[in-house]
Design an enzyme around this catalytic site. Structure first.
Site, PDB file in Angstrom:
ATOM      1  N   GLU A   1      16.933 102.779 -48.408  1.00 35.61           N
ATOM      2  CA  GLU A   1      16.985 104.242 -48.388  1.00 35.61           C
ATOM      3  C   GLU A   1      17.045 104.863 -46.982  1.00 35.61           C
ATOM      4  OE1 GLU A   1      14.014 106.079 -50.838  1.00 35.61           O
ATOM      5  OE2 GLU A   1      14.525 104.907 -52.595  1.00 35.61           O
TER       6      GLU A   1
ATOM      7  N   GLU B   1      15.147  99.803 -57.586  1.00 32.03           N
ATOM      8  CA  GLU B   1      13.873 100.489 -57.837  1.00 32.03           C
ATOM      9  C   GLU B   1      14.069 101.481 -58.967  1.00 32.03           C
ATOM     10  OE1 GLU B   1      12.002 102.535 -54.543  1.00 32.03           O
ATOM     11  OE2 GLU B   1      12.379 100.846 -53.195  1.00 32.03           O
TER      12      GLU B   1
HETATM   13  C1  FCB Z   1      11.203 105.100 -52.940  1.00 31.60           C
HETATM   14  C2  FCB Z   1      10.723 104.104 -51.915  1.00 31.60           C
HETATM   15  C3  FCB Z   1       9.587 103.239 -52.392  1.00 31.60           C
HETATM   16  C4  FCB Z   1       8.578 104.042 -53.203  1.00 31.60           C
HETATM   17  C5  FCB Z   1       9.271 104.835 -54.271  1.00 31.60           C
HETATM   18  C6  FCB Z   1       8.331 105.625 -55.165  1.00 31.60           C
HETATM   19  O1  FCB Z   1      11.831 106.156 -52.295  1.00 31.60           O
HETATM   20  O2  FCB Z   1      11.783 103.251 -51.528  1.00 31.60           O
HETATM   21  O3  FCB Z   1       8.993 102.646 -51.277  1.00 31.60           O
HETATM   22  O4  FCB Z   1       7.810 104.807 -52.383  1.00 31.60           O
HETATM   23  O5  FCB Z   1      10.212 105.698 -53.708  1.00 31.60           O
END
Ligand code: FCB
Length: 472
Positions: free
Chosen positions: A179, A372
């Site tokens: 990110e 994620e």
């Molecule tokens: C993302 C991050 C991860 C975590 C989630 C909730 O943006 O990559 O580390 O904090 O959000």
């Protein structure tokens, strides 16, 4: 208790959604969020150590110590992953453990930790997916300007090569950055993340240098392993929804396309540069050859998705957005609708399907991996010692089904990694937001498997789940 789908379900005609045979299932974490031991074995300070130590930056003054004490407990955490049947584990490597001063001298004890972690994963047949940078920049580099300084990109490529040289014989799947949008726009733009800089120009310099770092590191890794077909970048995406097409285009550009398009070789999207009040200056940081470096081919793109973004035009056309979407004229971000997570994020699985389908078309055949996806709720361990996290389980099932739907609509999605294996340090929110499928008592370091973990484990076991309901 989460109900198990058995062959009997299929027999009684319960519709079951099955995933492709080699679909990758697992969970993700990041070094600073779980490791603790921030001064052990020669580790240098990172920008998150400094930020957390600055009063008022992180909720309740929480810091990266002891977090989940994973640095000392990695072996039992790997056993836990095995007990859940995870096939893959996405973790990140802390740059300040490998090069405490950001460049030059390598700390052998830091490398040795990840060596041990990788070996124990492989022993248990769990595929390691390594992320080289999940936001913990060595503080020393920040002292020289951090991601505002072009030199940091070159330092990153050297660090990437050092780590790959050591682990590349056993780790096949590598992500350069997690990110970069958040690192740039929250770290240097609105300052809610480390290093806490609030300067629009700094954030665009950071964004460009992060992408340059990604390109240089991808080249360095490819040079060491020409056969590799598992190099990636992980980007955060959101489905942008609204009745006004212009408002949607603007926010989608700044949210989704701005860093993706350069990686795909399409350069910075011109409409976004025109839309924003400050991005025009970008040309000052882009040097000859940079865009080619940034476009070094990747083998897959990691998708982090949590929630949709709702937008609307503003009555005043000169209104300028603040926050992470700063600088857009005439649009505003609206509150989420329907059920929200504990963090206040909208829960909407349809948005996830839409995103994956659209993204898969946009990236022209590059495979996607969900790196994620998850939700935070204030879980409690009940007197029987169980965590019945009904809402997270529902979120998980809805979103896994959304991935299945996307695949059946043509999206090339190769895996799903839940965020997160463990409750952990949620950046500026400290320990207040629990995203884990495993509960962590931060006082005792006791781990308790939540019902959502049981659900994921069953989904993995059957490589699929029933089409309806919140039990598996
Ligand atoms: C993302 C991050 C991860 C975590 C989630 C909730 O943006 O990559 O580390 O904090 O959000």
């Amino acid at each position: 208790m989460t109900e198990l789908t058995t062959d009997a379900d299929v027999e009684v005609g319960r519709e079951v959604l099955t995933f492709p045979p080699d679909f990758l299932w697992g969970a993700a974490t990041a070094a600073f969020q779980i490791e603790g031991s921030t001064t052990a074995d020669g580790r240098g300070a990172s920008i998150w150590d400094t930020f957390a130590a600055t009063p008022g930056k992180v909720l309740a003054g929480d810091t990266g110590d002891p977090a989940c004490d994973h640095y000392n407990r990695y072996q039992s955490d790997v056993d836990l992953m095995k007990s859940l049947g995870l096939a893959a584990y996405r973790f990140s490597i802390a740059w300040p453990r490998i090069q405490p001063s950001g460049s030059g001298k390598v700390e052998e004890r830091g490398l040795a930790f990840y060596d041990r972690l990788v070996d124990s994963l492989l022993e248990k047949d769990i595929q390691p997916l390594a992320t080289l940078y999940h936001w913990d920049l060595p503080q020393v580099l920040e002292d020289f300007g951090g991601w505002r300084n072009r030199d940091t990109a070159y330092r990153f490529a050297e660090y990437a090569a050092i780590v790959h040289e050591r682990l590349g014989d056993r780790v096949q799947a590598w992500t350069t950055l997690n990110e970069p949008w958040v690192s740039a726009f929250l770290g240097y733009g609105n300052g809610i993340h480390a290093p806490g800089v609030t300067d629009a120009v700094a954030s665009l310099e950071a964004a460009h240098h992060l992408l340059l770092a990604h390109g240089l590191a991808t080249q360095a890794l490819r040079a060491q392993a020409p056969e590799s077909h598992r190099l990636s970048i992980v980007l955060n995406f959101s489905t942008v929804w609204g009745d006004d097409a212009e408002a949607v285009r603007k926010v989608d550009g700044l949210q989704n396309r701005i860093l993706l398009d350069p990686v795909l070789g399409r350069g910075y999207p011109l409409d976004v540069l025109q839309d924003t009040t400050w991005l025009g200056d970008w040309t000052n940081v882009v040097r000859d050859g940079d865009m080619e470096t940034i476009a070094t081919p990747v083998d897959w793109i990691g998708v982090n998705y949590y929630n949709p973004t709702r937008v609307a035009p503003t009555a005043d056309p000169d209104f300028v957005t603040a926050g992470p979407h700063a600088g857009l004229r005439g649009v505003e971000i609206q509150p989420g609708q329907g059920e929200l997570t504990g963090f206040g994020w909208e829960q909407n699985a349809d948005a996830f399907t839409e995103l994956l389908v659209r993204l898969s078309q946009h990236v022209d055949g590059i495979p996607l991996v969900v790196t994620e996806n998850g939700s935070a709720f204030p879980d409690v361990v009940d007197p029987a010692g169980r965590v019945n996290d009904v809402q997270r389980t529902k979120y998980l099932l809805d979103h896994v089904r959304a991935v299945h739907r996307a695949i059946s609509e043509g999206a090339d999605v190769r895996g799903y990694l839940a965020w997160s294996l463990l409750d952990n340090f949620e950046w500026a929110a400290g320990y207040s937001q629990r995203f884990g499928i495993v509960h962590v008592d931060f006082e005792t370091q006791q781990r308790t498997i939540k019902e959502s973990a049981v659900a994921l484990s069953r989904i993995i076991g059957q490589n699929g789940l029933p089409a309806h309901g919140y039990t598996v």
